[in-house]
Write a protein that holds these residues in place. Structure first.
Motif, PDB file in Angstrom:
ATOM      1  N   ILE A 184       2.289  11.175 -11.028  1.00  0.00           N
ATOM      2  CA  ILE A 184       3.886  11.077 -10.879  1.00  0.00           C
ATOM      3  C   ILE A 184       4.274   9.651 -10.551  1.00  0.00           C
ATOM      4  CG2 ILE A 184       5.717  12.239  -9.779  1.00  0.00           C
ATOM      5  CD1 ILE A 184       4.297  14.708  -9.477  1.00  0.00           C
ATOM      6  N   GLN A 185       3.562   9.317  -9.525  1.00  0.00           N
ATOM      7  CA  GLN A 185       4.215   7.868  -9.251  1.00  0.00           C
ATOM      8  C   GLN A 185       3.826   6.779 -10.230  1.00  0.00           C
ATOM      9  OE1 GLN A 185       1.728   7.080  -5.598  1.00  0.00           O
ATOM     10  NE2 GLN A 185       3.773   6.994  -4.564  1.00  0.00           N
ATOM     11  N   PHE A 186       2.668   7.148 -11.284  1.00  0.00           N
ATOM     12  CA  PHE A 186       2.659   6.011 -12.248  1.00  0.00           C
ATOM     13  C   PHE A 186       3.893   6.007 -13.325  1.00  0.00           C
ATOM     14  CE2 PHE A 186      -1.935   5.362 -11.448  1.00  0.00           C
ATOM     15  CZ  PHE A 186      -1.717   3.909 -11.363  1.00  0.00           C
ATOM     16  N   GLY A 187       4.340   7.444 -13.627  1.00  0.00           N
ATOM     17  CA  GLY A 187       5.395   8.188 -14.529  1.00  0.00           C
ATOM     18  C   GLY A 187       6.613   7.289 -13.940  1.00  0.00           C
ATOM     19  N   LEU A 188       6.910   7.636 -12.721  1.00  0.00           N
ATOM     20  CA  LEU A 188       8.367   7.340 -12.324  1.00  0.00           C
ATOM     21  C   LEU A 188       8.478   5.816 -12.156  1.00  0.00           C
ATOM     22  CD1 LEU A 188       8.984   9.883  -9.443  1.00  0.00           C
ATOM     23  CD2 LEU A 188      10.174   9.571 -11.608  1.00  0.00           C
ATOM     24  N   THR A 189       7.450   5.126 -11.588  1.00  0.00           N
ATOM     25  CA  THR A 189       7.356   3.669 -11.455  1.00  0.00           C
ATOM     26  C   THR A 189       7.430   3.087 -12.706  1.00  0.00           C
ATOM     27  OG1 THR A 189       6.053   3.829  -9.544  1.00  0.00           O
ATOM     28  CG2 THR A 189       6.367   1.659 -10.484  1.00  0.00           C
ATOM     29  N   ALA A 190       6.693   3.517 -13.880  1.00  0.00           N
ATOM     30  CA  ALA A 190       6.899   2.941 -15.024  1.00  0.00           C
ATOM     31  C   ALA A 190       8.126   3.172 -16.016  1.00  0.00           C
ATOM     32  CB  ALA A 190       5.797   3.515 -16.121  1.00  0.00           C
ATOM     33  N   ALA A 191       9.027   4.420 -15.529  1.00  0.00           N
ATOM     34  CA  ALA A 191       9.971   4.650 -16.118  1.00  0.00           C
ATOM     35  C   ALA A 191      11.106   3.697 -15.199  1.00  0.00           C
ATOM     36  CB  ALA A 191      10.426   6.039 -15.786  1.00  0.00           C
ATOM     37  N   ILE A 192      11.101   3.392 -13.984  1.00  0.00           N
ATOM     38  CA  ILE A 192      12.101   2.569 -13.516  1.00  0.00           C
ATOM     39  C   ILE A 192      11.916   0.987 -14.188  1.00  0.00           C
ATOM     40  CG2 ILE A 192      12.819   1.611 -11.414  1.00  0.00           C
ATOM     41  CD1 ILE A 192      12.036   4.143 -10.181  1.00  0.00           C
ATOM     42  N   GLY A 193      10.524   0.692 -14.192  1.00  0.00           N
ATOM     43  CA  GLY A 193      10.280  -0.664 -14.740  1.00  0.00           C
ATOM     44  C   GLY A 193      10.729  -0.718 -16.259  1.00  0.00           C
ATOM     45  N   SER A 194      10.701   0.339 -16.959  1.00  0.00           N
ATOM     46  CA  SER A 194      11.233   0.218 -18.412  1.00  0.00           C
ATOM     47  C   SER A 194      12.687   0.016 -18.515  1.00  0.00           C
ATOM     48  CB  SER A 194      10.744   1.460 -18.913  1.00  0.00           C
ATOM     49  OG  SER A 194      10.971   1.488 -20.375  1.00  0.00           O
ATOM     50  N   LEU A 195      13.315   0.973 -17.676  1.00  0.00           N
ATOM     51  CA  LEU A 195      14.907   1.114 -17.691  1.00  0.00           C
ATOM     52  C   LEU A 195      15.518  -0.334 -17.256  1.00  0.00           C
ATOM     53  CD1 LEU A 195      17.438   2.557 -17.712  1.00  0.00           C
ATOM     54  CD2 LEU A 195      17.103   3.268 -15.388  1.00  0.00           C
ATOM     55  N   ASN A 243       0.900  -1.099   0.009  1.00  0.00           N
ATOM     56  CA  ASN A 243      -0.043   0.151   0.084  1.00  0.00           C
ATOM     57  C   ASN A 243       0.737   1.194  -0.190  1.00  0.00           C
ATOM     58  OD1 ASN A 243      -2.496  -1.443  -0.041  1.00  0.00           O
ATOM     59  ND2 ASN A 243      -2.577  -1.762   2.135  1.00  0.00           N
ATOM     60  N   GLN A 244       1.913   1.264  -0.685  1.00  0.00           N
ATOM     61  CA  GLN A 244       2.754   2.392  -0.971  1.00  0.00           C
ATOM     62  C   GLN A 244       2.547   3.024  -2.206  1.00  0.00           C
ATOM     63  OE1 GLN A 244       4.979   3.343   1.606  1.00  0.00           O
ATOM     64  NE2 GLN A 244       3.879   1.664   2.666  1.00  0.00           N
ATOM     65  N   PHE A 245       1.644   3.018  -2.560  1.00  0.00           N
ATOM     66  CA  PHE A 245       1.346   3.407  -3.982  1.00  0.00           C
ATOM     67  C   PHE A 245      -0.158   4.321  -3.871  1.00  0.00           C
ATOM     68  CE2 PHE A 245       0.834   3.919  -8.621  1.00  0.00           C
ATOM     69  CZ  PHE A 245       1.929   3.986  -8.979  1.00  0.00           C
ATOM     70  N   ASN A 246      -0.172   5.576  -4.236  1.00  0.00           N
ATOM     71  CA  ASN A 246      -0.965   6.456  -4.155  1.00  0.00           C
ATOM     72  C   ASN A 246      -2.038   6.738  -5.336  1.00  0.00           C
ATOM     73  OD1 ASN A 246      -0.660   6.790  -1.411  1.00  0.00           O
ATOM     74  ND2 ASN A 246       0.813   8.651  -1.751  1.00  0.00           N
ATOM     75  N   ASN A 247      -1.624   6.138  -6.532  1.00  0.00           N
ATOM     76  CA  ASN A 247      -2.166   5.970  -7.811  1.00  0.00           C
ATOM     77  C   ASN A 247      -2.192   7.567  -8.374  1.00  0.00           C
ATOM     78  OD1 ASN A 247      -2.728   3.426  -7.658  1.00  0.00           O
ATOM     79  ND2 ASN A 247      -4.638   3.727  -6.757  1.00  0.00           N
ATOM     80  N   ASN A 248      -1.280   8.556  -8.117  1.00  0.00           N
ATOM     81  CA  ASN A 248      -1.196   9.923  -8.573  1.00  0.00           C
ATOM     82  C   ASN A 248      -0.339   9.676 -10.115  1.00  0.00           C
ATOM     83  OD1 ASN A 248       1.453   9.917  -7.727  1.00  0.00           O
ATOM     84  ND2 ASN A 248       0.993  11.284  -6.018  1.00  0.00           N
TER      85      ASN A 248
END
Length: 165
Positions: free
Chosen positions: A93-104, A86-91
């Motif tokens: 910025i979090q979607f963008g940063l998490t997807a960027a790290i996953g893509s990297l 439950n560390q994800f607030n669905n905003n």
């Protein structure tokens, strides 16, 4: 049914590569858009299995010697772990940063496979700089488009969201 239909659309979008959603001929890493919201809802172990299936489906269609399975499994586990804590607030910025790290992560694992084969053969090293450019373009596009696609898919996958007709 929406999860299955959207799961089957990923290879189509990956190989369609819409030019209006590309940067320097590079496209976003489309599997992350589906895996991130699904993993946030369903947890790490189911997401790791679906990361394997997603990678297997993409590797079956793509006929090269490299695999996307390890990167997608790692991302599926990590995304699911973040969602289960439950560390994800669905905003956005979090979607963008998490997807960027996953893509990297996925891109670096895929690129390391190519680099190992490159170093074992007699191929030129200009490939390295071109590969880094592709990775950065793909990470940028993924982080830019993730807030829209991931938020939309998150609402479709979650049981809280019901269509009113």
């Amino acid at each position: 049914n929406l999860s299955l239909i959207s799961f089957l659309i990923i290879p189509v979008v990956t190989f369609w590569n819409p030019s209006w959603l590309s940067l320097m001929g590079c496209q976003a890493y489309w599997p992350i858009f589906w895996l991130l919201p699904w993993a946030l809802i369903h947890g790490p172990f189911k997401s790791m299995i679906l990361g394997f299936l997603l990678g297997f489906m993409l590797d079956t269609i793509n006929a090269d010697l490299y695999t996307q399975i390890p990167g997608l499994m790692i991302c599926g586990f990590w995304f699911g772990k973040v969602g289960s804590l439950n560390q994800f607030n669905n905003n956005p910025i979090q979607f963008g940063l998490t997807a960027a790290i996953g893509s990297l992560t996925c891109d670096l694992i895929y690129f390391c496979q190519m680099l190992i084969r490159l170093l074992l053969g007699n191929n030129p090293l200009w490939f390295f700089s071109h590969g880094v450019q592709i990775i950065f373009a793909q990470v940028f596009l993924t982080s830019l488009l993730a807030p829209f696609f991931c938020k939309w898919l998150y609402f479709l996958f979650s049981k809280k969201y019901k269509l009113k007709i």
